[in-house]
Design a protein around this motif. Structure first.
Motif, PDB file in Angstrom:
ATOM      1  N   UNK A 157       4.611  -0.743   1.917  1.00  0.00           N
ATOM      2  CA  UNK A 157       5.979  -1.193   2.179  1.00  0.00           C
ATOM      3  C   UNK A 157       6.968  -0.512   1.234  1.00  0.00           C
ATOM      4  N   UNK A 158       6.612  -0.416  -0.038  1.00  0.00           N
ATOM      5  CA  UNK A 158       7.493   0.240  -1.020  1.00  0.00           C
ATOM      6  C   UNK A 158       7.675   1.712  -0.644  1.00  0.00           C
ATOM      7  N   UNK A 161       9.919   0.582  -6.322  1.00  0.00           N
ATOM      8  CA  UNK A 161      10.891   1.533  -5.778  1.00  0.00           C
ATOM      9  C   UNK A 161      11.563   2.305  -6.915  1.00  0.00           C
ATOM     10  N   UNK A 162      11.878   1.623  -8.016  1.00  0.00           N
ATOM     11  CA  UNK A 162      12.514   2.294  -9.149  1.00  0.00           C
ATOM     12  C   UNK A 162      11.574   3.332  -9.769  1.00  0.00           C
ATOM     13  N   UNK A 163      10.289   2.998  -9.885  1.00  0.00           N
ATOM     14  CA  UNK A 163       9.326   3.974 -10.420  1.00  0.00           C
ATOM     15  C   UNK A 163       9.171   5.160  -9.479  1.00  0.00           C
ATOM     16  N   UNK A 164       9.117   4.911  -8.178  1.00  0.00           N
ATOM     17  CA  UNK A 164       9.023   6.019  -7.226  1.00  0.00           C
ATOM     18  C   UNK A 164      10.247   6.920  -7.324  1.00  0.00           C
ATOM     19  N   UNK A 201      -5.606   1.344   2.899  1.00  0.00           N
ATOM     20  CA  UNK A 201      -4.922   0.825   4.086  1.00  0.00           C
ATOM     21  C   UNK A 201      -4.526  -0.641   3.906  1.00  0.00           C
ATOM     22  N   UNK A 202      -5.292  -1.365   3.095  1.00  0.00           N
ATOM     23  CA  UNK A 202      -5.035  -2.791   2.869  1.00  0.00           C
ATOM     24  C   UNK A 202      -3.993  -3.048   1.779  1.00  0.00           C
ATOM     25  N   UNK A 203      -3.464  -2.009   1.151  1.00  0.00           N
ATOM     26  CA  UNK A 203      -2.464  -2.171   0.091  1.00  0.00           C
ATOM     27  C   UNK A 203      -1.070  -2.243   0.726  1.00  0.00           C
ATOM     28  N   UNK A 204      -0.799  -3.371   1.361  1.00  0.00           N
ATOM     29  CA  UNK A 204       0.446  -3.536   2.117  1.00  0.00           C
ATOM     30  C   UNK A 204       1.684  -3.442   1.230  1.00  0.00           C
ATOM     31  N   UNK A 257      11.121   3.598   0.569  1.00  0.00           N
ATOM     32  CA  UNK A 257      11.638   4.710  -0.234  1.00  0.00           C
ATOM     33  C   UNK A 257      11.720   6.012   0.556  1.00  0.00           C
ATOM     34  N   UNK A 258      11.410   5.967   1.856  1.00  0.00           N
ATOM     35  CA  UNK A 258      11.552   7.149   2.693  1.00  0.00           C
ATOM     36  C   UNK A 258      10.330   8.022   2.800  1.00  0.00           C
ATOM     37  N   UNK A 259       9.176   7.520   2.373  1.00  0.00           N
ATOM     38  CA  UNK A 259       7.935   8.286   2.484  1.00  0.00           C
ATOM     39  C   UNK A 259       7.388   8.140   3.903  1.00  0.00           C
TER      40      UNK A 259
END
Length: 186
Positions: free
Chosen positions: A137-138, A106-109, A130-133, A142-144
């Motif tokens: 989630x991050x 989240x900090x990097x985003x 799709x499998x990168x849960x 973060x509002x994406x």
């Protein structure tokens, strides 16, 4: 800050980071390496490594680093590319498996959002499996917004409109100050 109290700094990647970056990538779990490259790899391919350590032509890489026993250690990396024609910034990132749940993603985003705003971008986006849960989630937190990646059923696109004033986003003020657009606090 990481759970053990160690600080984390985000800085630009450089040629001097090549060996440490490769070491960080090798230390990732098999699934994290697969998620980052969207394919199997036991180490960071030379072409990808070169892209990360050589910024330019609208593409920049940043590293999240911390101190471990007095030595700098890479715990995350992110790359972003600015498309001036579409006023969009595309991103990709990976986080060391140990601090993945410590809000580092989240900090990097947030850092990338500030950098995108400073470039004048109107949108930030990336594609992931799709499998990168964890990444989904991050991004969601973060509002994406999530949508299908055009032309690839195995991926999900996460995107976010950048509406905030650049001064309010981390990372934006440095770029603007460099162009003389805002005053730096002394």
């Amino acid at each position: 800050m990481m759970r053990d109290g160690a600080g984390v700094m985000v800085r630009l990647a450089s040629v001097a980071d090549a060996v440490a970056l490769q070491s960080c990538f090798r230390d990732l779990s098999i699934s994290s390496r697969y998620n980052r490259l969207m394919g199997a790899a036991s180490e960071l391919p030379a072409e990808q490594s070169q892209k990360i350590i050589h910024s330019g032509r609208g593409v920049t890489s940043v590293l999240a680093v911390t101190q471990v026993d007095g030595c700098e250690q890479i715990v995350g990396e992110a790359r972003y590319a600015f498309d001036q024609d579409g006023w969009r910034v595309e991103l990709g990132l990976s986080i060391d498996d140990r601090p993945q749940r410590w809000e580092l993603g989240a900090a990097l985003l947030s850092n990338l959002e500030g950098r995108a705003a400073a470039l004048g971008a109107a949108q930030l986006f990336g594609d992931t499996l799709r499998s990168n849960y964890a990444m989904l989630a991050v991004a969601r937190k973060a509002g994406f917004a999530l949508a299908a990646t055009p032309g690839d059923w195995k991926q999900v696109r996460f995107e976010k409109r950048i509406d905030a004033m650049p001064q309010a986003l981390p990372g934006a003020s440095l770029r603007m100050a460099g162009r003389g657009e805002v005053a730096m606090a002394h």
